[in-house]
Enzyme design. Structure first.
Site, PDB file in Angstrom:
ATOM      1  N   LYS A 169       0.831  -1.212   0.000  1.00 11.38           N
ATOM      2  CA  LYS A 169       0.000   0.000   0.000  1.00 11.38           C
ATOM      3  C   LYS A 169       0.869   1.267   0.000  1.00 11.38           C
ATOM      4  O   LYS A 169       0.611   2.193  -0.760  1.00 11.38           O
ATOM      5  CB  LYS A 169      -0.928   0.026   1.242  1.00 11.38           C
ATOM      6  CG  LYS A 169      -1.890  -1.157   1.299  1.00 11.38           C
ATOM      7  CD  LYS A 169      -2.903  -1.003   2.428  1.00 11.38           C
ATOM      8  CE  LYS A 169      -2.278  -1.081   3.823  1.00 11.38           C
ATOM      9  NZ  LYS A 169      -1.815  -2.431   4.189  1.00 11.38           N
ATOM     10  N   ARG A 244      -9.635   0.685   9.637  1.00 12.03           N
ATOM     11  CA  ARG A 244      -9.352  -0.724   9.888  1.00 12.03           C
ATOM     12  C   ARG A 244     -10.490  -1.393  10.636  1.00 12.03           C
ATOM     13  O   ARG A 244     -10.450  -2.607  10.821  1.00 12.03           O
ATOM     14  CB  ARG A 244      -8.067  -0.857  10.709  1.00 12.03           C
ATOM     15  CG  ARG A 244      -6.786  -1.096   9.863  1.00 12.03           C
ATOM     16  CD  ARG A 244      -5.594  -0.957  10.775  1.00 12.03           C
ATOM     17  NE  ARG A 244      -4.428  -1.719  10.413  1.00 12.03           N
ATOM     18  CZ  ARG A 244      -3.325  -1.194   9.856  1.00 12.03           C
ATOM     19  NH1 ARG A 244      -3.296   0.064   9.491  1.00 12.03           N
ATOM     20  NH2 ARG A 244      -2.258  -1.947   9.660  1.00 12.03           N
ATOM     21  N   ARG A 283      11.450  -6.879   4.306  1.00 10.80           N
ATOM     22  CA  ARG A 283      11.434  -5.454   4.641  1.00 10.80           C
ATOM     23  C   ARG A 283      12.066  -5.220   6.013  1.00 10.80           C
ATOM     24  O   ARG A 283      12.765  -4.238   6.236  1.00 10.80           O
ATOM     25  CB  ARG A 283       9.983  -4.928   4.630  1.00 10.80           C
ATOM     26  CG  ARG A 283       9.876  -3.440   4.865  1.00 10.80           C
ATOM     27  CD  ARG A 283       8.488  -2.910   4.585  1.00 10.80           C
ATOM     28  NE  ARG A 283       7.574  -3.135   5.698  1.00 10.80           N
ATOM     29  CZ  ARG A 283       6.281  -2.808   5.687  1.00 10.80           C
ATOM     30  NH1 ARG A 283       5.729  -2.297   4.599  1.00 10.80           N
ATOM     31  NH2 ARG A 283       5.520  -3.023   6.737  1.00 10.80           N
ATOM     32  N   ARG A 289      11.673  -1.623  11.539  1.00  6.98           N
ATOM     33  CA  ARG A 289      10.393  -1.715  12.238  1.00  6.98           C
ATOM     34  C   ARG A 289      10.349  -2.986  13.069  1.00  6.98           C
ATOM     35  O   ARG A 289      10.480  -4.085  12.554  1.00  6.98           O
ATOM     36  CB  ARG A 289       9.233  -1.733  11.233  1.00  6.98           C
ATOM     37  CG  ARG A 289       8.848  -0.378  10.735  1.00  6.98           C
ATOM     38  CD  ARG A 289       7.746  -0.439   9.695  1.00  6.98           C
ATOM     39  NE  ARG A 289       6.504  -1.050  10.168  1.00  6.98           N
ATOM     40  CZ  ARG A 289       5.364  -0.994   9.506  1.00  6.98           C
ATOM     41  NH1 ARG A 289       5.293  -0.357   8.348  1.00  6.98           N
ATOM     42  NH2 ARG A 289       4.286  -1.589   9.980  1.00  6.98           N
ATOM     43  N   ARG A 301      -0.313  -9.640  12.896  1.00  8.16           N
ATOM     44  CA  ARG A 301      -0.863  -8.485  12.161  1.00  8.16           C
ATOM     45  C   ARG A 301      -1.757  -8.957  11.016  1.00  8.16           C
ATOM     46  O   ARG A 301      -2.817  -8.378  10.767  1.00  8.16           O
ATOM     47  CB  ARG A 301       0.280  -7.610  11.613  1.00  8.16           C
ATOM     48  CG  ARG A 301       0.972  -6.805  12.713  1.00  8.16           C
ATOM     49  CD  ARG A 301       2.326  -6.276  12.275  1.00  8.16           C
ATOM     50  NE  ARG A 301       2.279  -5.399  11.127  1.00  8.16           N
ATOM     51  CZ  ARG A 301       3.310  -5.177  10.315  1.00  8.16           C
ATOM     52  NH1 ARG A 301       4.477  -5.797  10.523  1.00  8.16           N
ATOM     53  NH2 ARG A 301       3.200  -4.363   9.296  1.00  8.16           N
TER      54      ARG A 301
HETATM   55  P1  AMP Z   1       0.815  -0.226   9.210  1.00  2.77           P
HETATM   56  O1  AMP Z   1       2.020   0.619   8.996  1.00  2.77           O
HETATM   57  O2  AMP Z   1      -0.412   0.288   8.473  1.00  2.77           O
HETATM   58  O3  AMP Z   1       1.061  -1.679   8.990  1.00  2.77           O
HETATM   59  O4  AMP Z   1       0.423  -0.051  10.767  1.00  2.77           O
HETATM   60  C1  AMP Z   1       1.294  -0.453  11.781  1.00  2.77           C
HETATM   61  C2  AMP Z   1       0.564  -0.545  13.105  1.00  2.77           C
HETATM   62  O5  AMP Z   1       0.029   0.735  13.441  1.00  2.77           O
HETATM   63  C3  AMP Z   1      -0.635  -1.483  13.128  1.00  2.77           C
HETATM   64  O6  AMP Z   1      -0.256  -2.817  13.355  1.00  2.77           O
HETATM   65  C4  AMP Z   1      -1.409  -0.902  14.292  1.00  2.77           C
HETATM   66  O7  AMP Z   1      -0.856  -1.248  15.537  1.00  2.77           O
HETATM   67  C5  AMP Z   1      -1.206   0.578  14.124  1.00  2.77           C
HETATM   68  N1  AMP Z   1      -2.268   1.165  13.251  1.00  2.77           N
HETATM   69  C6  AMP Z   1      -2.118   1.758  12.034  1.00  2.77           C
HETATM   70  N2  AMP Z   1      -3.292   2.175  11.533  1.00  2.77           N
HETATM   71  C7  AMP Z   1      -4.219   1.825  12.446  1.00  2.77           C
HETATM   72  C8  AMP Z   1      -5.634   1.954  12.507  1.00  2.77           C
HETATM   73  N3  AMP Z   1      -6.339   2.514  11.499  1.00  2.77           N
HETATM   74  N4  AMP Z   1      -6.278   1.504  13.605  1.00  2.77           N
HETATM   75  C9  AMP Z   1      -5.593   0.945  14.605  1.00  2.77           C
HETATM   76  N5  AMP Z   1      -4.286   0.761  14.612  1.00  2.77           N
HETATM   77  C10 AMP Z   1      -3.584   1.180  13.546  1.00  2.77           C
END
Ligand code: AMP
Length: 345
Positions: A169, A244, A283, A289, A301
């Site tokens: 994404k 989400r 990654r 990360r 996740r």
């Molecule tokens: P991402 O970079 O989108 O994979 O997000 C990394 C982490 O950020 C996720 O595993 C969640 O812990 C938190 N996170 C990101 N976006 C959201 C969201 N919309 N709602 C809740 N937690 C989020």
């Protein structure tokens, strides 16, 4: 208004004078409802030049009959600045009518600049441009049976870029935001930025993120609202990692509705779980990360995605806004697939 006017006029036969062009529908409906005999005539004034109200009112067709001694009621579709009334009063100044009353279907109190009395007011409205039911926008829209407010803001394009962690994404958002001139908001990135800067929000989010859990809805929604507000002039947004949950999707709808806008599409990158795990571990070798480094957190996740997030596919599918795109292939190929969807919106 009809009842009030007919009560006030008693049994005299009034002359209703419609102001063309805008009042033709109103006058037509008005006299159909008028319960007693009446006469109808029109005068034609031009007050709008295209879409702007001008000071200079022109008389295009004046009175064509003698109205001396008559009860006259002007029927206006809308009174805003009141400039038209100047010309109306000028026309009637030497007519020796018994009485001259002004009735208007719509009235914009904040725009009204004159002192002429308005005897009958249908609906008070804010200073917004309306169209339909006789009222036009640059000549168009008079035929519409309903009344609409002209949308003044540019329509936005708002996309939800969707897919499991590792679907690509972020990579695709970088291309799409350039191509379509959109603002990219990645909630994950905003959380990581806050963690790096050790803000209160960051500290709160970190405990959830480290385990691969979702950050609580209200925290995420408040943060997202703030990010959108920071970009009030945007042509539109790419939401990445948001919404989400259903609660987040509803909050997003509300936020955009308040801006006279909406989500146009959810574009979802579809990628097999094992491909995702492989991509994220790779990654993790360079991203730094914590949630990319450990296979069990990665799997959590992905699990969170399917248990909590994947239901959003139904949310947008039910509005015919879901578009699945094959997320396996090289970056350019996938950009082409996504663009094909967006270009068709
Ligand atoms: P991402 O970079 O989108 O994979 O997000 C990394 C982490 O950020 C996720 O595993 C969640 O812990 C938190 N996170 C990101 N976006 C959201 C969201 N919309 N709602 C809740 N937690 C989020």
């Amino acid at each position: 208004m009809v009842d009030q006017i007919s009560d006030d006029l008693g049994d005299e036969i009034p002359v209703f004078v419609g102001i063309l062009n805008g009042s033709f529908m109103f006058v037509s409906d008005f006299v159909k409802k008028y319960p007693k005999p009446c006469e109808v005539t029109f005068i034609k004034l031009a007050s709008y030049e295209g879409v702007k109200s001008t000071e200079d009112i022109q008389r295009l067709i004046g009175l064509t009959q003698d109205l001396s001694g008559r009860e006259v009621v002007i029927l206006e579709d809308i009174i805003d600045s009141g400039n038209t009334l100047v010309e109306v009063h000028r026309i009637f100044k030497n007519e020796n009518v018994k009485s001259l009353k002004i009735a208007t279907l719509f009235y914009k109190p904040e725009a009204y600049k004159k002192d002429f009395k308005l005897d009958y007011i249908g609906i008070k409205i804010p200073t917004k441009f309306i169209v339909g039911y006789g009222l036009d926008y640059d000549g168009l829209g008079r035929d519409l049976p309903e009344v609409y407010q002209l949308q003044t803001t540019q329509p936005m394009t708002n996309l939800v870029l969707f897919g499991p962690p590792g679907a690509g994404k972020g990579t695709q958002a970088d291309f799409l935001k350039e191509k379509y001139n959109l603002v990219h908001i990645s909630t994950g990135d905003v959380f990581r930025y806050n963690i790096k800067n050790e803000t209160a929000l960051g500290m709160l989010a970190k405990s959830f993120m480290d385990k691969g859990e979702l950050v609580p809805d209200q925290v995420t929604i408040d943060m997202l609202n703030e990010e959108v507000e920071k970009n009030a002039d945007a042509n539109g947004f790419i939401f990445d990692g948001f919404p989400r949950t259903n609660a987040q999707a509803e909050a997003l709808d509300k936020l955009l509705k308040d801006k006279d806008s909406q989500i146009n599409a959810m574009v979802a990158l579809e990628v097999d779980d094992e491909v995702l795990v492989g991509r994220l571990l790779k990654r993790g070798e360079t991203s730094g990360r914590a949630d990319d480094a450990d296979e069990s957190i990665i799997r959590n996740r992905i699990k969170q995605y399917y248990s909590k997030t994947a239901i959003l596919k139904d949310y947008y599918s039910s509005q015919n806004k879901y578009f699945g795109v094959d997320g396996v292939g090289n970056i350019e190929e996938i950009t082409v697939r996504l663009s094909a969807v967006i270009d068709n919106l």
